[in-house]
Design a protein around this motif. Sequence first.
Motif, PDB file in Angstrom:
ATOM      1  N   GLY A 173       6.230   2.302   5.574  1.00 56.39           N
ATOM      2  CA  GLY A 173       7.301   3.142   5.034  1.00 56.39           C
ATOM      3  C   GLY A 173       8.147   2.443   3.986  1.00 56.39           C
ATOM      4  N   LEU A 174       8.614   1.236   4.291  1.00 54.55           N
ATOM      5  CA  LEU A 174       9.467   0.517   3.346  1.00 54.55           C
ATOM      6  C   LEU A 174       8.648  -0.078   2.204  1.00 54.55           C
ATOM      7  N   ALA A 175       7.363  -0.347   2.440  1.00 55.60           N
ATOM      8  CA  ALA A 175       6.494  -0.789   1.342  1.00 55.60           C
ATOM      9  C   ALA A 175       6.368   0.317   0.304  1.00 55.60           C
ATOM     10  N   VAL A 176       6.297   1.553   0.768  1.00 53.49           N
ATOM     11  CA  VAL A 176       6.253   2.701  -0.139  1.00 53.49           C
ATOM     12  C   VAL A 176       7.574   2.825  -0.889  1.00 53.49           C
ATOM     13  N   VAL A 177       8.682   2.589  -0.207  1.00 53.21           N
ATOM     14  CA  VAL A 177      10.000   2.611  -0.854  1.00 53.21           C
ATOM     15  C   VAL A 177      10.031   1.630  -2.033  1.00 53.21           C
ATOM     16  N   LYS A 178       9.549   0.420  -1.799  1.00 52.38           N
ATOM     17  CA  LYS A 178       9.520  -0.609  -2.849  1.00 52.38           C
ATOM     18  C   LYS A 178       8.606  -0.201  -3.989  1.00 52.38           C
ATOM     19  N   LEU A 179       7.427   0.293  -3.648  1.00 46.92           N
ATOM     20  CA  LEU A 179       6.460   0.689  -4.665  1.00 46.92           C
ATOM     21  C   LEU A 179       7.006   1.797  -5.566  1.00 46.92           C
ATOM     22  N   LEU A 180       7.536   2.858  -4.945  1.00 47.93           N
ATOM     23  CA  LEU A 180       8.038   3.998  -5.724  1.00 47.93           C
ATOM     24  C   LEU A 180       9.295   3.634  -6.508  1.00 47.93           C
ATOM     25  N   THR A 181      10.144   2.814  -5.913  1.00 45.45           N
ATOM     26  CA  THR A 181      11.359   2.381  -6.625  1.00 45.45           C
ATOM     27  C   THR A 181      10.999   1.607  -7.879  1.00 45.45           C
ATOM     28  N   ASP A 182      10.017   0.716  -7.762  1.00 46.44           N
ATOM     29  CA  ASP A 182       9.565  -0.039  -8.935  1.00 46.44           C
ATOM     30  C   ASP A 182       8.993   0.892  -9.995  1.00 46.44           C
ATOM     31  N   LYS A 183       8.232   1.902  -9.560  1.00 50.68           N
ATOM     32  CA  LYS A 183       7.648   2.847 -10.509  1.00 50.68           C
ATOM     33  C   LYS A 183       8.727   3.593 -11.285  1.00 50.68           C
ATOM     34  N   LEU A 184       9.856   3.835 -10.633  1.00 48.43           N
ATOM     35  CA  LEU A 184      10.950   4.569 -11.268  1.00 48.43           C
ATOM     36  C   LEU A 184      11.909   3.656 -12.029  1.00 48.43           C
ATOM     37  N   LEU A 232      19.877   0.739  -2.516  1.00 44.28           N
ATOM     38  CA  LEU A 232      18.914   1.305  -3.454  1.00 44.28           C
ATOM     39  C   LEU A 232      19.621   1.709  -4.743  1.00 44.28           C
ATOM     40  N   GLU A 233      19.162   1.171  -5.856  1.00 42.84           N
ATOM     41  CA  GLU A 233      19.624   1.630  -7.167  1.00 42.84           C
ATOM     42  C   GLU A 233      18.470   2.388  -7.804  1.00 42.84           C
ATOM     43  N   ILE A 234      18.668   3.659  -8.004  1.00 44.29           N
ATOM     44  CA  ILE A 234      17.582   4.539  -8.431  1.00 44.29           C
ATOM     45  C   ILE A 234      17.898   5.196  -9.753  1.00 44.29           C
ATOM     46  N   GLN A 235      16.860   5.502 -10.512  1.00 42.93           N
ATOM     47  CA  GLN A 235      17.069   6.219 -11.787  1.00 42.93           C
ATOM     48  C   GLN A 235      15.915   7.195 -12.018  1.00 42.93           C
TER      49      GLN A 235
END
Length: 297
Positions: A266-277, A294-297
């Motif tokens: 679950g958190l690995a996916v969080v890291k992956l998707l956050t990096d993609k964004l 989490l800093e998201i854009q």
Amino acid sequence: MELLLLIVFLLLLILLFKYLQTKRQIRNLSKQIAELVNGKSEKMLDISLIDKDLEQLAGILNQYIDNQRQLIASTLRHENYLKESIANISHDLRTPLTVILGHLQLLRKETLTDRQAQRIETIFHKAERMKELVQTFYDLSILDAEQITPRREDFNLSNLLINLISENAPALEAKNLSPEIDLPSHSIYLNSDYSMVERILQNLLTNAIRYSSGDIKMSLKQARENRAIFTIENPINSKTEINPARLFERFYTGDASRHNGGTGVGLAVVKLLTDKLGGNVSAEIKSNVLTVTLEIQ
């Protein structure tokens, strides 16, 4: 006699030259094949050869290489389609499961006989387990996807967070957790990939619910232009050994026995998707409180 010897000598020279040329071309073909095998080149074999038999062999090898490439491309397309289908089906199943869990949660509060209450409780836990499995399938399909391209759109991040908290109300109530939510007076909007952000927030919330030993705190605020900062805090059991530096690694879980049902994806996916964004995510533990920012854009 001398003329005959000269002719024989010239024939030997021609044969030697052809032999050396053939050897050189064989070495060249071997080098090209080795580069193809090792992934150093994607060029087809050079078939402009002096020896016609070698030229024919190179042509056959090129046909074989082309067939293999088409087969690999077809296999990859099929795998990507399968992964995308799993992700879409898993995502679509989550909504009806959330509705089922919500109604089961309401039924648990009704006046029921002991037998009815037992049956409702069994159905509720099985539905919860099914929802966890669906989420795991989705997360694994995301981790295995080689290319994920964000599809940006404008949406209300505040509303998305509120909806997710409402959807997870049954899970929160099941663990007697009361979330404390700090939201700004105005809505926060993002131009980002809605599905990715939804998955990131859902996984963070699921992780907090699963491992929290007390009430959860969440906050959302506007950062720089088109950026938002989301923070989620939850107390953890003092006996739980969690390494914040490894928290976003694949299959890492602080619970070695996996008693809480976590798979570490679950958190690995969080890291992956956050990096993609183009965002950032970090975790720290202070006084037995896990804080994920989490800093998201």
